[in-house]
Design a protein around this motif. Structure first.
Motif, PDB file in Angstrom:
ATOM      1  N   ASP A 135       8.324  34.003  10.668  1.00 48.92           N
ATOM      2  CA  ASP A 135       8.419  33.926  11.854  1.00 48.92           C
ATOM      3  C   ASP A 135      10.710  32.669  11.854  1.00 48.92           C
TER       4      ASP A 135
ATOM      5  N   THR B 159       3.898  28.265   9.122  1.00 48.55           N
ATOM      6  CA  THR B 159       4.965  29.230   9.631  1.00 48.55           C
ATOM      7  C   THR B 159       5.591  29.785   8.121  1.00 48.55           C
TER       8      THR B 159
ATOM      9  N   GLU C 236      14.597  34.675  18.824  1.00 50.07           N
ATOM     10  CA  GLU C 236      13.186  33.753  19.286  1.00 50.07           C
ATOM     11  C   GLU C 236      13.333  32.770  19.145  1.00 50.07           C
ATOM     12  N   ASN C 237      12.557  32.236  20.097  1.00 51.93           N
ATOM     13  CA  ASN C 237      12.138  30.591  20.019  1.00 51.93           C
ATOM     14  C   ASN C 237      10.709  30.105  19.252  1.00 51.93           C
ATOM     15  N   LEU C 238      11.192  29.333  18.591  1.00 51.33           N
ATOM     16  CA  LEU C 238       9.927  29.263  17.598  1.00 51.33           C
ATOM     17  C   LEU C 238       8.940  28.151  18.225  1.00 51.33           C
TER      18      LEU C 238
ATOM     19  N   ASP D 276       9.647  25.456  14.694  1.00 50.71           N
ATOM     20  CA  ASP D 276      10.715  25.585  13.834  1.00 50.71           C
ATOM     21  C   ASP D 276      11.655  24.033  13.806  1.00 50.71           C
TER      22      ASP D 276
ATOM     23  N   ARG E  90      12.149  36.183  13.100  1.00 49.72           N
ATOM     24  CA  ARG E  90      11.839  36.100  14.353  1.00 49.72           C
ATOM     25  C   ARG E  90      13.052  34.865  14.654  1.00 49.72           C
ATOM     26  N   SER E  91      13.701  33.840  14.427  1.00 44.67           N
ATOM     27  CA  SER E  91      14.029  33.205  14.954  1.00 44.67           C
ATOM     28  C   SER E  91      15.721  33.446  14.642  1.00 44.67           C
TER      29      SER E  91
ATOM     30  N   TRP F 119      13.951  24.774  10.111  1.00 42.70           N
ATOM     31  CA  TRP F 119      14.825  24.562   9.936  1.00 42.70           C
ATOM     32  C   TRP F 119      15.698  23.582   9.851  1.00 42.70           C
TER      33      TRP F 119
END
Length: 355
Positions: free
Chosen positions: A56, A52, A64-66, A71, A59-60, A75
């Protein structure tokens, strides 16, 4: 109103309406370092076992859900390490730049003065006596250890007219004693405790999380203000203590304030990631090579360079794919020392060409 003019040394500066002036060379160097930090941070989001990265993350940010693994990697692991690494590098480099001006010695840093050793020794004693001590108590222990060394140093060197050389020599003596006590403690502790403390002493961003970042953000903001306020004093100290006093610098008040700021910044960094040996020397020198600066500009450029070096070192530790666990302190040496040697060599060549 901003006006382009020249300083007394002939260099171009931007002069603001309130009289504050910014060297165009320093401003360009600061923008370059800021862009380098952002670019390195963006590239660092893609380093690790989980596939990732920056795309990504974007997008998050847009909702947008990863996937769970992506994720978590972005994060919970990578972003906290990048953000905390930059702030810790900034803090240690800023501390080193301040101490170099106070001591009028290019090799001065929190380790040379014994501040790092004081913080480390107090944390080690606390963790031996209370292995489950909360993070707040560890922070207080680090702060107490660093401040105790600073107070001892001020008392040992005497009054306001003490030279930078006397401060450095006394700091080396104090650092040697504290390092010996730390080594003795590691030698005679139980094996498991000794190994755990040795790993912490090597430096690590493994425990970086958003709660530690939340603790560090106010300190980071305060350090920016401190750099702005203490910058003129640093310019005076660069000329020597006697000259600073002749220029009207209140040494009796400003020197303890500078030492306090350096101790607090370094103690917070030691608490968060462990000691980052030599960073306080590396960052200011490399920054000065990019753009020779004094006062506020030197402090800000040093802080930016310190943050960049720690982000780069952490990227190196995560690029090994877990095959070879690399401590942050060692990675910082592998990244920073070659740059340091290169800058010294280029400076020597520049001086030869100018003669």
């Amino acid at each position: 109103m901003i006006k382009m003019t020249r300083a007394t040394d002939g260099k171009r500066v931007l002069r603001l309406a309130n009289g504050l002036q910014l060297g165009t060379g320093n401003l360009l160097a600061g923008l370059f370092l800021l862009l380098a930090a952002l670019t390195l941070a963006a590239a660092s989001t893609g380093l690790g076992l989980t596939h990732t990265g920056l795309s990504d993350l974007v997008r998050s940010l847009f909702g947008e859900n990863l996937a769970g693994a992506e994720d978590f990697a972005l994060w919970t692991v990578r972003l906290p390490r990048i953000i905390l690494g930059f702030m810790v590098g900034w803090a240690v480099a800023l501390s080193g730049a301040m101490l170099q001006s106070i001591a009028k010695n290019p090799l001065a840093d929190p380790g040379l003065f014994g501040f790092s050793q004081g913080s480390m020794l107090m944390i080690m004693l606390l963790l031996v006596l209370m292995p489950a001590a909360p993070k707040s108590m560890v922070t207080l222990a680090a702060l107490f250890g660093g401040l105790s060394v600073a107070a001892l140093l001020l008392w040992l060197v005497g009054g306001e007219r003490s030279s930078g050389l006397s401060i450095v020599l006394m700091g080396i003596a104090v650092e040697t004693v504290l390092s010996s006590f730390g080594a003795l403690l590691l030698l005679y502790l139980p094996t498991e405790t000794s190994i755990a403390l040795s790993e912490w002493l090597a430096g690590s961003l493994f425990q970086a999380n958003w709660s530690i970042i939340a603790f560090f953000v106010p300190l980071f903001a305060a350090s920016v203000v401190a750099a702005f306020l203490l910058g003129p004093a640093m310019a005076a100290y660069d000329l020597g203590t006697n000259m600073a006093m002749a220029l009207g610098e209140p040494v009796r008040q400003s020197r303890p304030l500078v030492l306090l700021a350096a101790v607090v910044l370094n103690a917070a960094a030691v608490t968060a990631v462990g000691p980052l040996i030599f960073l306080g020397v590396l960052a200011p020198h490399i920054a000065s090579f990019l753009s020779p600066a004094v006062a506020r500009a030197r402090l800000f450029l040093s802080g930016l360079m310190g943050g960049i070096l720690v982000i780069a070192a952490d990227a190196l530790t995560r690029s090994t794919d877990g095959a070879l666990p690399l401590p942050l302190g060692l990675a910082l040496t592998l990244v920073g020392v070659p740059l340091f040697i290169l800058t010294l060599r280029l400076q020597a060549l520049r001086k030869l060409q100018s003669h």
